[in-house]
Enzyme design. Structure first.
Site, short mmCIF file in Angstrom:
data_model
loop_
_atom_site.label_atom_id
_atom_site.label_comp_id
_atom_site.label_asym_id
_atom_site.label_seq_id
_atom_site.Cartn_x
_atom_site.Cartn_y
_atom_site.Cartn_z
CE LYS A 175 -3.81 1.87 2.95
NZ LYS A 175 -4.57 1.34 4.06
CB SER B 167 -7.92 3.29 3.23
OG SER B 167 -7.15 2.72 4.13
CB SER C 145 -8.15 0.20 5.79
OG SER C 145 -8.86 1.43 5.59
N1 GLN Z 1 -13.21 3.61 6.71
C1 GLN Z 1 -12.25 3.93 7.51
C2 GLN Z 1 -12.06 5.39 7.68
O1 GLN Z 1 -12.25 6.08 6.92
C3 GLN Z 1 -11.01 3.04 7.50
C4 GLN Z 1 -9.73 3.67 8.02
C5 GLN Z 1 -8.68 2.66 8.25
O2 GLN Z 1 -8.79 1.57 8.35
N2 GLN Z 1 -7.47 3.02 7.68
O3 GLN Z 1 -11.57 5.94 8.36
#
Ligand code: GLN
Length: 474
Positions: free
Chosen positions: A79, A154, A178
């Protein structure tokens, strides 16, 4: 079977037995990326030369008759918020569009020592804020199972990359789902380790008390292999912990009690998801596990609300460093220093980071700190106690990962709150620092659905073994 379809163990065997070379394997993946990524768009950067030179080194070792490590010559992706030395690292944001990583993250260093082949950096929601990868500062990624749908987020690029066989495995980060949610949407195995199990050194921070690096793999066994390499104490991250990797007896299914929290099956869940998850849990019962309904009263009702105060508070502090001077994008025209900061940040950050910086700054300001931040820290303790209580009665927990399968591109983009609700079953795990896995257990049409298995702190191997029972049987 194509080379890009092999699991880590299969590819390792193939390399050792000289059925194919590391260069051939690497080229097969690079070709696949070239062909398929035009549509899926999982990658932000492809590091072709790095990958080929790493593969060549592995071939030289094999030719010299030397033993190779398990991950040697196996092509992977990370990532784009995990630093790889001398490779661009954007965190999915325009503000870091041209940022070159000056050093390797610890997990990357450990993988390089194994001889891993790094194919590139994957797309993500800006600074890991989002649940669909549509909030990338560059372009959205598409779900390989249905190009009209999101891959989740994400870490959507990593999940889509593995699902489309454009890398053998990938790294992601999980602050509130995420890793698990995109793994569920893309039908791959996603492991979010215990807080502290994997060093965060070299991970661009979103919310430090919640962030954790983990894996996307095709199989549970592959997750175990990568986790064993990247986990453990690192002097460069004081929250990392030494993990005993040798002793982990396989749990006997007949001795396992699975807790099913009733709050995770309340209103809002798609009935088809509910059916798939319940039938997976029934299978465990038929194999001899005891099933027990339990209650985690704080974990669904309050977790998300607490998360959306604590996370932006940390975000507002972590993102303060992007001021156009120390890092990243800076404005070309400013009246004075303050104007320079404001303009650089306004131009560099997308809508979602700006929203969260404002929320966090508000929650931390004098007069509001006690009412919001402090109160949410107390809720965090209550959530942790929910789990402590549950784990006195049961060994592990099983829940859905997400209330729905992958949604359509654009569907939740206009309404941030509906996007936040996609994380409803995942945030409590991060707030309590626990490990959890998303295991593909069924499909609605061609859309995969993941089962979330939550374990006790530092018992990743137990979760993995329990997940593997399903994988082997089904
Ligand atoms: N959907 C979560 C957010 O928007 C995901 C965050 C994550 O796990 N990086 O904060």
């Amino acid at each position: 079977m194509e080379l890009t379809e092999l699991t880590i163990s299969q590819a390792h065997e193939g390399l050792k037995k000289k059925k194919f070379s590391a260069l051939e394997l690497c080229r097969a993946y690079l070709d696949k990326i070239e062909k398929e990524d035009k549509e899926i768009r999982a990658f932000l950067t492809v590091t072709k030369n790095l990958a080929l030179s790493q593969a060549k080194k592995v071939d030289e070792m094999i030719a010299a008759g030397r033993e190779i490590y398990f991950l040697a010559g196996i092509p992977m992706a990370a990532k784009d918020l995990i630093l790889v030395q001398d490779v661009r690292c954007t965190a999915g944001s325009k503000i870091l569009e041209n940022y070159m990583a000056p050093y390797d993250a610890t997990c990357i260093k450990r993988l390089k020592e194994q001889g891993a082949v790094i194919l590139g950096k994957t797309n993500m929601d800006e600074f890991a804020m989002g649940s669909s990868t549509e909030r990338s500062g560059f372009f959205p990624t598409r779900n390989p199972h249905d190009l009209t749908r999101v891959p989740g987020g994400s870490s959507g690029g990593s999940a889509a990359g593995v699902a489309a066989n454009m890398c053998c495995y990938a790294l992601g980060s999980d602050t509130c789902g995420s890793i698990r949610q995109p793994a569920s949407f893309c039908g791959v195995v996603g492991l979010k380790p215990t807080y502290g199990a994997v060093s965060r050194y070299g991970l661009i921070a979103m919310a430090c008390s919640l962030d954790q690096i983990g894996t996307f793999t095709k199989t549970v066994e592959d997750a175990r292999i990568v986790f064993n390499i990247i986990s453990g104490k690192d002097d460069l991250d004081s929250t990392s912990i030494k993990i005993d990797k040798i002793k982990h007896p396989k749990p006997k299914i007949g001795n396992i009690t699975i807790g099913v929290p009733k709050e995770y099956f309340a209103e809002g869940i798609d009935s088809r998801v509910e059916e798939i998850i319940k039938s997976a849990i029934k299978k465990y019962e038929s194999w001899g596990a005891k099933i027990k309904e339990i209650s985690l009263p704080y974990s669904t009702d309050y977790a998300l609300a607490a998360y959306y105060i604590l996370m932006p508070s940390e975000v507002s502090a972590n993102l303060a460093r992007y001021d156009g001077i120390k890092y990243g994008h800076f404005t070309k025209k400013a009246k004075d220093l303050i104007d320079f900061y404001l303009k650089s940040r306004r131009e560099g950050f997308g809508e979602e980071p700006r929203r969260r910086i404002m929320l966090g700054t508000y929650a931390l300001s004098a007069g509001y700190y006690d009412a919001y931040y402090l109160r949410c820290q107390k809720i965090r303790t209550l959530i942790k106690r929910d789990f402590d209580r549950a784990f006195k009665e049961v060994d592990i927990l099983m829940t859905p990962v997400a209330p729905t399968p992958a949604f359509k591109l654009g569907e939740k983009l206009i309404d941030p709150l509906s996007m936040y609700l996609a994380d409803i079953y995942m945030g409590a795990v991060n707030l309590a620092g626990l490990p959890a896995i998303s295991l593909p257990v069924g499909k609605i049409g061609n859309l995969p659905v993941g089962l979330q298995i939550i374990g006790q702190a530092f018992k990743e191997h137990e979760i993995l073994s329990i997940a593997q029972i399903f994988e082997k049987a089904c």
